[in-house]
Design a protein around this motif. Structure first.
Motif, PDB file in Angstrom:
ATOM      1  N   VAL A  11      16.178   0.421 -30.961  1.00 56.79           N
ATOM      2  CA  VAL A  11      17.355   0.517 -31.831  1.00 56.79           C
ATOM      3  C   VAL A  11      17.175  -0.369 -33.056  1.00 56.79           C
ATOM      4  O   VAL A  11      17.430   0.048 -34.199  1.00 56.79           O
ATOM      5  N   ALA A  12      16.722  -1.598 -32.833  1.00 54.49           N
ATOM      6  CA  ALA A  12      16.547  -2.548 -33.935  1.00 54.49           C
ATOM      7  C   ALA A  12      15.479  -2.072 -34.911  1.00 54.49           C
ATOM      8  O   ALA A  12      15.618  -2.223 -36.129  1.00 54.49           O
ATOM      9  N   ALA A  13      14.398  -1.477 -34.378  1.00 53.35           N
ATOM     10  CA  ALA A  13      13.332  -0.972 -35.244  1.00 53.35           C
ATOM     11  C   ALA A  13      13.871   0.118 -36.165  1.00 53.35           C
ATOM     12  O   ALA A  13      13.534   0.167 -37.354  1.00 53.35           O
ATOM     13  N   GLY A  14      14.710   0.977 -35.628  1.00 50.84           N
ATOM     14  CA  GLY A  14      15.316   2.023 -36.451  1.00 50.84           C
ATOM     15  C   GLY A  14      16.206   1.439 -37.531  1.00 50.84           C
ATOM     16  O   GLY A  14      16.182   1.889 -38.686  1.00 50.84           O
ATOM     17  N   MET A  15      16.985   0.407 -37.182  1.00 55.32           N
ATOM     18  CA  MET A  15      17.870  -0.237 -38.151  1.00 55.32           C
ATOM     19  C   MET A  15      17.076  -0.891 -39.272  1.00 55.32           C
ATOM     20  O   MET A  15      17.433  -0.804 -40.443  1.00 55.32           O
ATOM     21  N   VAL A  16      15.974  -1.547 -38.900  1.00 48.77           N
ATOM     22  CA  VAL A  16      15.163  -2.263 -39.893  1.00 48.77           C
ATOM     23  C   VAL A  16      14.441  -1.294 -40.816  1.00 48.77           C
ATOM     24  O   VAL A  16      14.316  -1.523 -42.027  1.00 48.77           O
ATOM     25  N   ALA A  17      13.956  -0.170 -40.250  1.00 50.71           N
ATOM     26  CA  ALA A  17      13.111   0.753 -41.010  1.00 50.71           C
ATOM     27  C   ALA A  17      13.892   1.710 -41.912  1.00 50.71           C
ATOM     28  O   ALA A  17      13.302   2.299 -42.823  1.00 50.71           O
ATOM     29  N   VAL A  18      15.198   1.873 -41.681  1.00 48.24           N
ATOM     30  CA  VAL A  18      15.984   2.787 -42.509  1.00 48.24           C
ATOM     31  C   VAL A  18      15.931   2.337 -43.975  1.00 48.24           C
ATOM     32  O   VAL A  18      16.276   1.191 -44.288  1.00 48.24           O
ATOM     33  N   LEU A 150      15.648 -12.862 -32.488  1.00 49.87           N
ATOM     34  CA  LEU A 150      14.262 -13.098 -32.872  1.00 49.87           C
ATOM     35  C   LEU A 150      13.472 -11.793 -32.921  1.00 49.87           C
ATOM     36  O   LEU A 150      12.561 -11.638 -33.753  1.00 49.87           O
ATOM     37  N   ILE A 151      13.809 -10.839 -32.044  1.00 45.70           N
ATOM     38  CA  ILE A 151      13.145  -9.534 -32.065  1.00 45.70           C
ATOM     39  C   ILE A 151      13.418  -8.832 -33.397  1.00 45.70           C
ATOM     40  O   ILE A 151      12.520  -8.250 -34.009  1.00 45.70           O
ATOM     41  N   VAL A 152      14.677  -8.885 -33.847  1.00 46.30           N
ATOM     42  CA  VAL A 152      15.048  -8.251 -35.115  1.00 46.30           C
ATOM     43  C   VAL A 152      14.254  -8.869 -36.269  1.00 46.30           C
ATOM     44  O   VAL A 152      13.669  -8.163 -37.102  1.00 46.30           O
ATOM     45  N   GLY A 154      11.468 -10.541 -36.078  1.00 45.36           N
ATOM     46  CA  GLY A 154      10.057 -10.223 -35.902  1.00 45.36           C
ATOM     47  C   GLY A 154       9.711  -8.827 -36.401  1.00 45.36           C
ATOM     48  O   GLY A 154       8.678  -8.623 -37.047  1.00 45.36           O
ATOM     49  N   LEU A 155      10.589  -7.860 -36.114  1.00 45.47           N
ATOM     50  CA  LEU A 155      10.367  -6.491 -36.592  1.00 45.47           C
ATOM     51  C   LEU A 155      10.367  -6.445 -38.117  1.00 45.47           C
ATOM     52  O   LEU A 155       9.555  -5.750 -38.726  1.00 45.47           O
ATOM     53  N   ALA A 156      11.284  -7.194 -38.722  1.00 42.23           N
ATOM     54  CA  ALA A 156      11.335  -7.232 -40.188  1.00 42.23           C
ATOM     55  C   ALA A 156      10.076  -7.856 -40.770  1.00 42.23           C
ATOM     56  O   ALA A 156       9.568  -7.414 -41.808  1.00 42.23           O
ATOM     57  N   LEU A 157       9.549  -8.874 -40.080  1.00 43.71           N
ATOM     58  CA  LEU A 157       8.338  -9.547 -40.556  1.00 43.71           C
ATOM     59  C   LEU A 157       7.100  -8.672 -40.405  1.00 43.71           C
ATOM     60  O   LEU A 157       6.068  -8.953 -41.015  1.00 43.71           O
ATOM     61  N   VAL A 158       7.194  -7.636 -39.592  1.00 40.42           N
ATOM     62  CA  VAL A 158       6.099  -6.676 -39.470  1.00 40.42           C
ATOM     63  C   VAL A 158       6.293  -5.517 -40.450  1.00 40.42           C
ATOM     64  O   VAL A 158       5.379  -5.147 -41.196  1.00 40.42           O
ATOM     65  N   TRP A 159       7.513  -4.953 -40.484  1.00 42.68           N
ATOM     66  CA  TRP A 159       7.768  -3.731 -41.252  1.00 42.68           C
ATOM     67  C   TRP A 159       7.701  -3.949 -42.755  1.00 42.68           C
ATOM     68  O   TRP A 159       6.961  -3.253 -43.455  1.00 42.68           O
TER      69      TRP A 159
END
Length: 206
Positions: A11-18, A150-152, A154-159
């Motif tokens: 879910v968080a990955a989808g939110m970050v990538a939109v 932290l997961i959110v 972390g995803l932003a720091l990758v994407w």
């Protein structure tokens, strides 16, 4: 692995990538230089860290309890995004070479990424409502929500750095005078439209 953690990560990955203002501001900085794009991406992640920290602390509830504060932050956020968009569109008046190669210090992209994300008052409320959904019954809320936050981040720091690197890889084509002007016009137009929409929503709701 905890099934709820896996579900939350999706879910968080989808939110970050939109695609949105964060995505656009990273792209426009990456067109200047890979370093500028990555630094801007770090700024976005820092903004997300602020929002998730507020959500974990419960401070974001104040934005819901005090409508005037929420309204003011929405206007500030919309105004800043609109400013960035209009500035890009004004850049089109300059020579293509200037538009394509405007140097920026590290502080400016970092500030743009952070402010663009931090002035989105919907983000902490979204996290405030989302994080508790992934805390198992009987589990300690603070460690769990801190992990999710932290997961959110972390995803932003990758994407977002990945977006910056990809844009930079395509930079040889994107930085050609005509392409640079076209991309500047698209990103400027996108930010301008986003800014207008962000401003219109609270003004119409008032």
């Amino acid at each position: 692995m905890d099934g709820q953690i896996v579900a939350f990560t999706g879910v968080a990955a989808g939110m970050v990538a939109v695609p949105g203002a964060d995505f656009t501001v990273v792209v426009r900085n990456a067109l200047v230089a890979r370093r500028a794009g990555i630094v801007c991406a770090i700024g976005v992640a820092c903004g997300l860290l602020l929002h998730t920290a507020l959500a974990v602390a419960g401070v974001a509830a104040v934005l819901t309890a005090v409508p005037a504060l929420f309204h003011a932050l929405r206007l500030l956020g919309g105004g800043y995004v609109l400013y960035l968009g209009v500035r890009d569109l004004l850049e089109l008046r300059k020579a293509p070479q200037v538009t394509a190669h405007v140097p920026e210090s590290d502080g400016r992209p970092l500030r743009q990424g952070f402010v663009t994300n931090a002035l989105n008052p919907k983000a902490p409320i979204t996290f405030l409502s989302l994080l508790p959904q992934f805390v198992p019954d009987g589990a300690s809320a603070l460690p769990r929500t801190s992990l999710l936050a932290l997961i959110v981040v972390g995803l932003a720091l990758v994407w977002f750095p990945a977006v910056a690197v990809l844009v930079d890889r395509l930079g040889r084509w994107l930085r050609r005078p005509r392409a640079a002007q076209a991309v500047t016009g698209v990103t400027g137009g996108a930010l301008t439209v986003l800014g207008v929409l962000l401003l219109a929503e609270p003004l119409l709701a008032a």
